[in-house]
Design a protein around this motif. Sequence first.
Motif, PDB file in Angstrom:
ATOM      1  N   GLU A 155       0.853  -1.184   0.000  1.00 58.14           N
ATOM      2  CA  GLU A 155       0.000   0.000   0.000  1.00 58.14           C
ATOM      3  C   GLU A 155       0.894   1.241   0.000  1.00 58.14           C
ATOM      4  O   GLU A 155       1.861   1.312   0.756  1.00 58.14           O
ATOM      5  N   ARG A 156       0.549   2.224  -0.833  1.00 60.39           N
ATOM      6  CA  ARG A 156       1.262   3.501  -0.847  1.00 60.39           C
ATOM      7  C   ARG A 156       0.338   4.612  -0.360  1.00 60.39           C
ATOM      8  O   ARG A 156      -0.863   4.608  -0.653  1.00 60.39           O
ATOM      9  N   TYR A 157       0.923   5.541   0.368  1.00 64.46           N
ATOM     10  CA  TYR A 157       0.201   6.701   0.866  1.00 64.46           C
ATOM     11  C   TYR A 157       0.984   7.938   0.424  1.00 64.46           C
ATOM     12  O   TYR A 157       2.033   8.248   0.988  1.00 64.46           O
ATOM     13  N   ASP A 158       0.488   8.612  -0.609  1.00 58.47           N
ATOM     14  CA  ASP A 158       1.186   9.740  -1.205  1.00 58.47           C
ATOM     15  C   ASP A 158       0.395  11.031  -1.048  1.00 58.47           C
ATOM     16  O   ASP A 158      -0.842  11.018  -0.991  1.00 58.47           O
ATOM     17  N   THR A 159       1.119  12.135  -0.997  1.00 59.13           N
ATOM     18  CA  THR A 159       0.505  13.456  -1.149  1.00 59.13           C
ATOM     19  C   THR A 159       1.286  14.174  -2.237  1.00 59.13           C
ATOM     20  O   THR A 159       2.451  14.519  -2.038  1.00 59.13           O
ATOM     21  N   GLY A 160       0.655  14.378  -3.383  1.00 59.30           N
ATOM     22  CA  GLY A 160       1.362  14.968  -4.500  1.00 59.30           C
ATOM     23  C   GLY A 160       2.532  14.102  -4.912  1.00 59.30           C
ATOM     24  O   GLY A 160       2.394  12.899  -5.129  1.00 59.30           O
ATOM     25  N   SER A 161       3.708  14.699  -4.987  1.00 58.16           N
ATOM     26  CA  SER A 161       4.909  13.957  -5.394  1.00 58.16           C
ATOM     27  C   SER A 161       5.651  13.344  -4.222  1.00 58.16           C
ATOM     28  O   SER A 161       6.711  12.739  -4.392  1.00 58.16           O
ATOM     29  N   CYS A 162       5.106  13.483  -3.011  1.00 58.36           N
ATOM     30  CA  CYS A 162       5.788  12.988  -1.807  1.00 58.36           C
ATOM     31  C   CYS A 162       5.199  11.644  -1.380  1.00 58.36           C
ATOM     32  O   CYS A 162       3.997  11.538  -1.105  1.00 58.36           O
ATOM     33  N   ALA A 163       6.035  10.613  -1.333  1.00 52.84           N
ATOM     34  CA  ALA A 163       5.617   9.300  -0.841  1.00 52.84           C
ATOM     35  C   ALA A 163       5.750   9.299   0.675  1.00 52.84           C
ATOM     36  O   ALA A 163       6.852   9.184   1.221  1.00 52.84           O
ATOM     37  N   LEU A 164       4.626   9.431   1.370  1.00 56.54           N
ATOM     38  CA  LEU A 164       4.651   9.488   2.828  1.00 56.54           C
ATOM     39  C   LEU A 164       4.939   8.128   3.448  1.00 56.54           C
ATOM     40  O   LEU A 164       5.673   8.024   4.429  1.00 56.54           O
ATOM     41  N   ALA A 165       4.325   7.088   2.894  1.00 58.32           N
ATOM     42  CA  ALA A 165       4.472   5.766   3.513  1.00 58.32           C
ATOM     43  C   ALA A 165       4.233   4.668   2.507  1.00 58.32           C
ATOM     44  O   ALA A 165       3.475   4.831   1.541  1.00 58.32           O
ATOM     45  N   GLU A 166       4.891   3.536   2.746  1.00 54.36           N
ATOM     46  CA  GLU A 166       4.565   2.269   2.107  1.00 54.36           C
ATOM     47  C   GLU A 166       4.328   1.257   3.217  1.00 54.36           C
ATOM     48  O   GLU A 166       5.100   1.205   4.183  1.00 54.36           O
ATOM     49  N   PHE A 167       3.266   0.470   3.078  1.00 50.58           N
ATOM     50  CA  PHE A 167       2.967  -0.574   4.054  1.00 50.58           C
ATOM     51  C   PHE A 167       2.956  -1.913   3.328  1.00 50.58           C
ATOM     52  O   PHE A 167       2.120  -2.154   2.455  1.00 50.58           O
ATOM     53  N   HIS A 168       3.905  -2.778   3.688  1.00 51.51           N
ATOM     54  CA  HIS A 168       4.082  -4.076   3.031  1.00 51.51           C
ATOM     55  C   HIS A 168       3.505  -5.181   3.918  1.00 51.51           C
ATOM     56  O   HIS A 168       3.851  -5.277   5.100  1.00 51.51           O
ATOM     57  N   THR A 169       2.656  -6.002   3.339  1.00 55.51           N
ATOM     58  CA  THR A 169       2.062  -7.139   4.043  1.00 55.51           C
ATOM     59  C   THR A 169       2.471  -8.433   3.344  1.00 55.51           C
ATOM     60  O   THR A 169       1.838  -8.859   2.378  1.00 55.51           O
ATOM     61  N   PRO A 170       3.559  -9.079   3.787  1.00 53.23           N
ATOM     62  CA  PRO A 170       3.921 -10.374   3.216  1.00 53.23           C
ATOM     63  C   PRO A 170       3.017 -11.490   3.772  1.00 53.23           C
ATOM     64  O   PRO A 170       2.563 -11.411   4.915  1.00 53.23           O
ATOM     65  N   LEU A 171       2.771 -12.512   2.974  1.00 51.74           N
ATOM     66  CA  LEU A 171       2.062 -13.704   3.434  1.00 51.74           C
ATOM     67  C   LEU A 171       3.101 -14.744   3.808  1.00 51.74           C
ATOM     68  O   LEU A 171       3.525 -15.558   2.979  1.00 51.74           O
ATOM     69  N   GLY A 172       3.542 -14.729   5.055  1.00 47.54           N
ATOM     70  CA  GLY A 172       4.579 -15.630   5.507  1.00 47.54           C
ATOM     71  C   GLY A 172       5.942 -15.079   5.117  1.00 47.54           C
ATOM     72  O   GLY A 172       6.057 -14.294   4.181  1.00 47.54           O
ATOM     73  N   PRO A 173       6.976 -15.450   5.838  1.00 47.33           N
ATOM     74  CA  PRO A 173       7.013 -16.382   6.964  1.00 47.33           C
ATOM     75  C   PRO A 173       6.654 -15.690   8.274  1.00 47.33           C
ATOM     76  O   PRO A 173       6.217 -14.545   8.265  1.00 47.33           O
ATOM     77  N   ASP A 174       6.871 -16.419   9.378  1.00 48.26           N
ATOM     78  CA  ASP A 174       6.591 -15.856  10.699  1.00 48.26           C
ATOM     79  C   ASP A 174       7.693 -14.856  11.076  1.00 48.26           C
ATOM     80  O   ASP A 174       8.527 -14.494  10.258  1.00 48.26           O
ATOM     81  N   HIS A 175       7.703 -14.462  12.333  1.00 49.97           N
ATOM     82  CA  HIS A 175       8.550 -13.367  12.787  1.00 49.97           C
ATOM     83  C   HIS A 175      10.033 -13.617  12.496  1.00 49.97           C
ATOM     84  O   HIS A 175      10.719 -12.746  11.958  1.00 49.97           O
ATOM     85  N   ILE A 176      10.536 -14.789  12.841  1.00 51.74           N
ATOM     86  CA  ILE A 176      11.949 -15.081  12.645  1.00 51.74           C
ATOM     87  C   ILE A 176      12.281 -15.100  11.158  1.00 51.74           C
ATOM     88  O   ILE A 176      13.285 -14.530  10.714  1.00 51.74           O
ATOM     89  N   GLY A 177      11.427 -15.724  10.369  1.00 51.95           N
ATOM     90  CA  GLY A 177      11.656 -15.761   8.931  1.00 51.95           C
ATOM     91  C   GLY A 177      11.644 -14.385   8.310  1.00 51.95           C
ATOM     92  O   GLY A 177      12.413 -14.090   7.387  1.00 51.95           O
ATOM     93  N   GLY A 178      10.769 -13.512   8.811  1.00 56.67           N
ATOM     94  CA  GLY A 178      10.742 -12.142   8.308  1.00 56.67           C
ATOM     95  C   GLY A 178      12.034 -11.419   8.600  1.00 56.67           C
ATOM     96  O   GLY A 178      12.539 -10.649   7.770  1.00 56.67           O
ATOM     97  N   GLY A 179      12.590 -11.655   9.795  1.00 53.39           N
ATOM     98  CA  GLY A 179      13.876 -11.056  10.125  1.00 53.39           C
ATOM     99  C   GLY A 179      14.978 -11.543   9.207  1.00 53.39           C
ATOM    100  O   GLY A 179      15.853 -10.774   8.792  1.00 53.39           O
ATOM    101  N   LEU A 180      14.931 -12.842   8.845  1.00 49.47           N
ATOM    102  CA  LEU A 180      15.923 -13.384   7.926  1.00 49.47           C
ATOM    103  C   LEU A 180      15.815 -12.744   6.547  1.00 49.47           C
ATOM    104  O   LEU A 180      16.827 -12.513   5.876  1.00 49.47           O
TER     105      LEU A 180
END
Length: 318
Positions: free
Chosen positions: A262-287
């Motif tokens: 998901e992107r949250y922009d105002t004009g030409s400024c990218a305020l935020a990106e929110f990434h939602t991966p489907l797996g792995p769990d917490h340790i795998g995400g850190g890897l």
Amino acid sequence: MVPRGRLRSLMLALSALCAQILLTATPSAHATPVVERVFSNAVGARDYYLHVPPGDPTGKPLMVYLHGCTDPQRQLADTGFALTRLADELGFVLAYPIQTGAANERFCWNWFDPANQPRGQGESSIIADLTTALIDEFGLDRARVYVGGYSAGGAMSTVLAAAYPDLYAAIAPMAGGPYQLDPQIFRADLSGASIVSAMGARARPVPGFFLQDLADQTSLYPIGRANLAQWLGAYRLAGEAATPSVPTAVTVNTDPVPTTVERYDTGSCALAEFHTPLGPDHIGGGLLMQSARGFALQHTMMNFLLAHRIGGPRQACG
């Protein structure tokens, strides 16, 4: 319609499969030297690893990456300091501060302790002063300085953004939590007012790269959504009144795992990106964030951060 119980079982099975893929046959990381150093200020001292890409570092950006819990020195050595490959490719200096077992028996950054949250105090001041020292030592670009991390490191990056919005152009708080979250009762101010209050006269919207795995059983997905909501609120209060409540764009990619962006922009400024991966769990995400297997995701994170230059008070993008 798939019954809820079967859907949950399917999601957990997919998560386990992704983790197994990530933890087996991982390609060797790019072998690039890092130097171990020590930094100290009036608060205390921390070891840190430093990588400077080839050539003159003058004018290059700086990335400060904060590890999660559990034996960070072995964790980073085992994964080959994967971000050094990107540092060479994209041309930024990279620093890995290391938490001590004396400060936290699980080597977590103490992001939840009020003593570490105000500007000029506690662990956050050590990291911020180290950041400033590296800028001065190597003549780095003060407008392109970033901090991010995973788990406890991600949560500490939100503390640093609240205390030092004039130092960090953008942040990457991944699998962390909202600013001043009480981990005992999972309560935090989601309006963003606490962030802007901590920023004071320096208040500005600090763009963020957020990542929260849907199957994470340690840093639960709703915590990540709360983190995003809090920062969107802070953006509005700190100067970007037009900050959208819903994404301005939604895309899907599959490298290294299926992920909604998901992107949250105002004009030409990218305020935020929110990434939602489907797996792995917490340790795998850190890897994923610290091994060659997650190179594409690391590249995405750094591309987001490096696109931002620090703005003045009330400005997200310079």
